[in-house]
Design a protein around this motif. Structure first.
Motif, short mmCIF file in Angstrom:
data_model
loop_
_atom_site.label_atom_id
_atom_site.label_comp_id
_atom_site.label_asym_id
_atom_site.label_seq_id
_atom_site.Cartn_x
_atom_site.Cartn_y
_atom_site.Cartn_z
N GLU A 243 0.76 -1.21 0.04
CA GLU A 243 -0.11 0.04 0.08
C GLU A 243 0.95 1.15 0.11
N ARG A 244 1.97 1.29 0.74
CA ARG A 244 2.75 2.42 1.01
C ARG A 244 3.41 2.60 -0.40
N VAL A 245 3.92 1.41 -1.23
CA VAL A 245 4.64 1.54 -2.32
C VAL A 245 3.55 2.28 -3.36
N ALA A 246 2.34 1.59 -3.45
CA ALA A 246 1.28 2.18 -4.43
C ALA A 246 0.87 3.57 -4.14
N ALA A 247 0.89 3.99 -3.01
CA ALA A 247 0.66 5.22 -2.70
C ALA A 247 1.80 6.37 -3.22
N GLU A 248 3.01 5.64 -2.78
CA GLU A 248 4.21 6.64 -3.11
C GLU A 248 4.15 6.57 -4.89
N VAL A 249 3.72 5.57 -5.54
CA VAL A 249 3.95 5.46 -7.04
C VAL A 249 2.78 6.48 -7.53
N ALA A 250 1.66 6.56 -6.83
CA ALA A 250 0.76 7.43 -7.30
C ALA A 250 1.03 8.89 -6.91
N GLY A 251 1.60 9.00 -5.80
CA GLY A 251 2.10 10.36 -5.36
C GLY A 251 3.14 10.82 -6.39
N ARG A 252 3.77 10.08 -6.70
CA ARG A 252 5.10 10.61 -7.86
C ARG A 252 4.32 11.08 -9.19
#
Lengths: 98, 683
Positions: free
Chosen positions: B239-248
């Motif tokens: 979830e953290r990685v997905a959120a980070e990808v989405a944030g970028r």
């Protein structure tokens, strides 16, 4: 209420899976986790459901759908959680409206 | 990064082929595009094999790519393995175990290869979970990103350009991420994938920030509670990685707002709209039945002219050429001529006549699979197969079996669980194929002239009852582990099937059939010819023996008493049944040959053959010829369909279940035939 009772087009948050431990585990691995936001896309023959979760479509048979507990959520909240696959707190509508 | 190439062009005239650059495993969820990528990378250099010690089919091939920027003159050659699709390395089926074991083996032998984890860009969180599991084993990892052309309105990354998404992921994960599009005529990203694999082979690097150290590989963990605890940590990381990808992806102020401003969640994708029809409560089942009917027609009516054409060519011009060639060296007319033309050529001809049926079936299944409909079919038919503990997809091969058992066995490959494939494969011979129909028509016309249609219809009812009964018995005995499970299927987005990958797959699968089952078919046909050619009575030359005086006839005579309780204990019936073991199509011809009458052009009007049948069945049954004929028909329905089916079962499931099934079928057929005769003769 359960996923089986949910009308088409409704947004819900998965709150519990009343299935065996190993099945529950596999569903969680597949992305159906408590906290995930789902949209009921279709009702199918024999009470089956097609739901959308984080961009994926899941076909769920009637018996299983009746064992997945859900809470309906508002449309604005749903917009915020369209990308949420589970276990994380929902982002607020303020974030969406940014 | 351009990915529209297969690597920089090698320097003309100085291309060298390096030794194999190791194994590359394709790992990913079902329907993620692994097989399409595999076809694009291997082309025709592929074959299907069973994973060692299992009945799980794998595609392996050679991936040859042009040189890299670093060494442009060297052609790379790698062994590529397309592993069964799985959502997790915590295996729940034999197929998933094969994938888990292959990844584990790769990790345990440093330098042996690289795992290319294929991620579905439209379902990133689910895909990342599997990536974490693979990375934790310690296997060197390259990420391939597929489904970039699939527009899913409510996907968190739905609107992101491929290169941007890949770049963001690569930054976060710390391993190469290559966007791939293998569905176009000119695949994109293959060269970049080769370079990434080379780079990771030379310099393995871990996935950045893994939630557990690689020493704690999940594949070693067996306790469910521990698995759950570890999975929770993984989910959080994903979830953290997905959120980070989405944030970028959302960062550029003038770029698309992928995460925070998704399209309205109620927006229906094209697949949703198609599903609105194909999974509609009222339309879904008729559509499924229409698809099944189409498959049935394709493997029977559509393939029939091709089968006839091949049969005519083999037994006409080809046989004539062989005869002519043997005549040129003075060997025509003797036993060698018989062995080559009636044994070897007949066997090869039998294999060749099955090729159109198998190719059509593999092609049709490929279209259904690639289009995304197969998963829907499993869902629609789930209710029908639930009582047998089988996946809804099992209905498809079982229905096809009523046309021909051989392509039906081929269709079991669509079932994702090895035990389901085996159970379905054991039930398929109980479906009454069209070859058996000729026997029913002959006997029903001869013994039940006023109600032949009803008699034939009852045979099909019996066939369905046998499938259901056999399934229930097997589930309570050898398949107690197969039980109905909650059905939750990920529905892939609908896509247009591409011809080239389909053609490559069909070619590889047909080749596997010829190499596996074909040899057994030819060998069996040769054995039958030898038995028919060897004289055991009278003064006959080898290869010119009447059936009654041949070893074949002797075997038939020896077996005949076994069928006396069923009313058809006569040599003619026994010889026909033995021939029917090879192929049911030749039972009528065998009867005609053993009675020394002409084979009727229309089996429904058997003429003198019918008279002879009535005489011998009446004689062997004490005057109850009709009951004996009914018993014979039931025996034909229930025993081994043909040697081709047997050979394919052996290829798919191994000798042990195949021979067990043959034994069970013979016993079942005999018991049913005796019951039918004993009851029928008393009515």
């Amino acid at each position: 209420m359960t996923l089986r009772d949910t009308p088409e087009g409704t947004h819900v948050r998965l709150t519990g899976l009343r299935l065996s431990d190993d099945v529950t585990f596999r569903l969680r691995e597949m992305g159906l986790r408590p906290g995930a936001v789902a949209r009921v896309v279709l009702h199918t023959a024999f009470g089956g459901r097609v739901v959308a979760v984080a961009g994926s479509r899941y076909a769920i048979d009637a018996q299983t759908a009746a064992l997945i507990d859900v809470d309906p959520i508002g449309s604005l909240d749903a917009r915020a959680d369209a990308g949420t696959s589970g276990d994380r707190p929902a982002r607020t509508s303020a974030v969406v409206a940014r | 990064m351009s990915c529209h190439e297969t690597g920089p062009a090698p320097v003309r005239g100085t291309v060298a082929t390096a030794p194999s650059a190791g194994r590359v495993l394709l790992v990913g969820a079902p329907n993620v595009g692994k097989s399409t990528l595999f076809n694009a990378l291997t082309g025709a250099r592929q074959r299907t094999v069973n994973a060692p010690g299992t009945t799980v089919e794998l595609a392996t091939g050679t991936w040859q790519s042009a040189g890299t920027r670093i060494s442009p003159s060297t052609t790379r050659s790698r062994t590529l393995v397309d592993l069964p699709g799985t959502y997790s390395l915590l295996a729940r089926s034999a197929d998933e175990q094969v994938t888990a074991d292959a990844v584990s083996a790769l990790a345990s032998t440093p330098g042996s290869g690289v795992a290319v984890v294929v991620l579905d860009a439209s379902a990133l969180t689910r895909s990342l979970y599997l990536l974490v599991q693979v990375a934790r084993t310690g296997a060197p990892v390259v990420v391939g990103l597929t489904m970039l052309d699939v527009v899913v309105p409510d996907s968190p990354t739905g609107a992101a350009p491929p290169q941007v998404l890949a770049g963001a992921l690569a930054d976060i994960l710390g391993v190469p991420v290559v966007p791939l599009d293998c569905r176009d005529r000119t695949p994109r990203g293959l060269g970049a994938l080769g370079e990434a694999v080379d780079a990771v082979t030379a310099n393995p690097r871990p996935v950045r920030g893994l939630p557990l150290p690689s020493c704690c590989a999940e594949t070693d963990v067996t306790d469910l509670a521990t698995d759950l605890a570890q999975a929770e940590v993984t989910f959080t990381w994903v979830e953290r990685v997905a959120a980070e990808v989405a944030g970028r992806l959302a960062a550029p102020t003038d770029g698309p707002r992928v995460v925070d401003a998704p399209p309205a969640p109620a927006t229906a994708s094209l697949s949703d709209r198609v599903d609105g029809v194909l999974l509609h409560p009222w339309a879904g089942i008729p559509v499924f039945l229409a698809v099944v009917w189409l498959l049935f027609e394709l493997t029977t009516a559509f393939a029939a002219p091709l089968v006839d054409l091949i049969d005519r060519i083999v037994h006409g011009p080809v046989a004539a050429i062989v005869t002519w060639a043997l005549g040129r060296v003075g060997l025509d007319g003797g036993w060698l001529h018989g062995l080559l033309v009636d044994g070897l050529l007949a066997g090869v001809g039998t294999v060749l006549t099955f090729l159109p049926v198998m190719a059509v079936m593999f092609l049709a299944l490929g279209v259904l699979e690639d289009s995304g409909y197969l998963a829907r079919a499993a869902f629609v038919a789930d209710r029908a197969m639930r009582s047998l503990g089988l996946d809804g997809r099992a209905l498809l091969p079982l229905v096809v079996g009523f046309g021909c058992n051989l392509p039906a066995l081929a269709a079991t490959r669509t079932l994702p669980n090895a035990r389901h494939r085996l159970l379905t494969g054991l039930l398929i011979p109980l479906t009454s194929c069209s070859a058996r129909l000729t026997v029913y028509v002959l006997l029903a016309g001869a013994f039940f002239p006023g109600s032949a249609g009803t008699a034939i219809f009852l045979m099909y009812v019996t066939s369905v009852a046998l499938v259901l009964g056999g399934g229930l018995v097997l589930r309570r005995t050898a398949f107690r582990d197969v039980r109905p499970e909650p059905l939750v299927l990920v529905l892939p987005a609908y896509q247009r099937p591409r011809l080239r990958p389909l053609a490559l797959t069909v070619r590889a699968r047909v080749g596997a059939f010829v190499a596996g089952a074909g040899r057994i078919i030819v060998a069996t046909m040769l054995v039958v010819w030898v038995l028919m050619a060897i004289p055991v009575a009278g003064q006959h030359a080898v290869g010119a023996v009447p059936v009654a005086d041949s070893a074949y006839g002797r075997v038939a005579s020896t077996i005949t008493p076994v069928f006396s309780p069923a009313g058809f204990g006569n040599d003619h019936a026994t010889a026909a049944l033995i021939t029917g073991f090879v192929a049911k199509e030749v039972v009528v011809g065998s009867f005609a040959q053993s009675y020394a009458v002409a084979e009727p052009g229309d089996v429904a009007r058997a003429g003198s053959l019918g008279d002879r049948l009535r005489e011998s069945f009446a004689a062997s049954s004490g005057g109850h010829g009709a009951a004996a004929a009914a018993a014979f028909m039931v025996f034909v329905l229930a025993y081994t369909p043909c040697v081709a089916t047997l050979a394919e079962q052996r290829r798919l499931f191994g000798w042990r279940p195949t021979l067990s099934a043959v034994g069970a079928q013979l016993v079942t057929a005999w018991v049913l035939a005796v019951l039918v005769f004993q009851i029928g003769s008393r009515l």
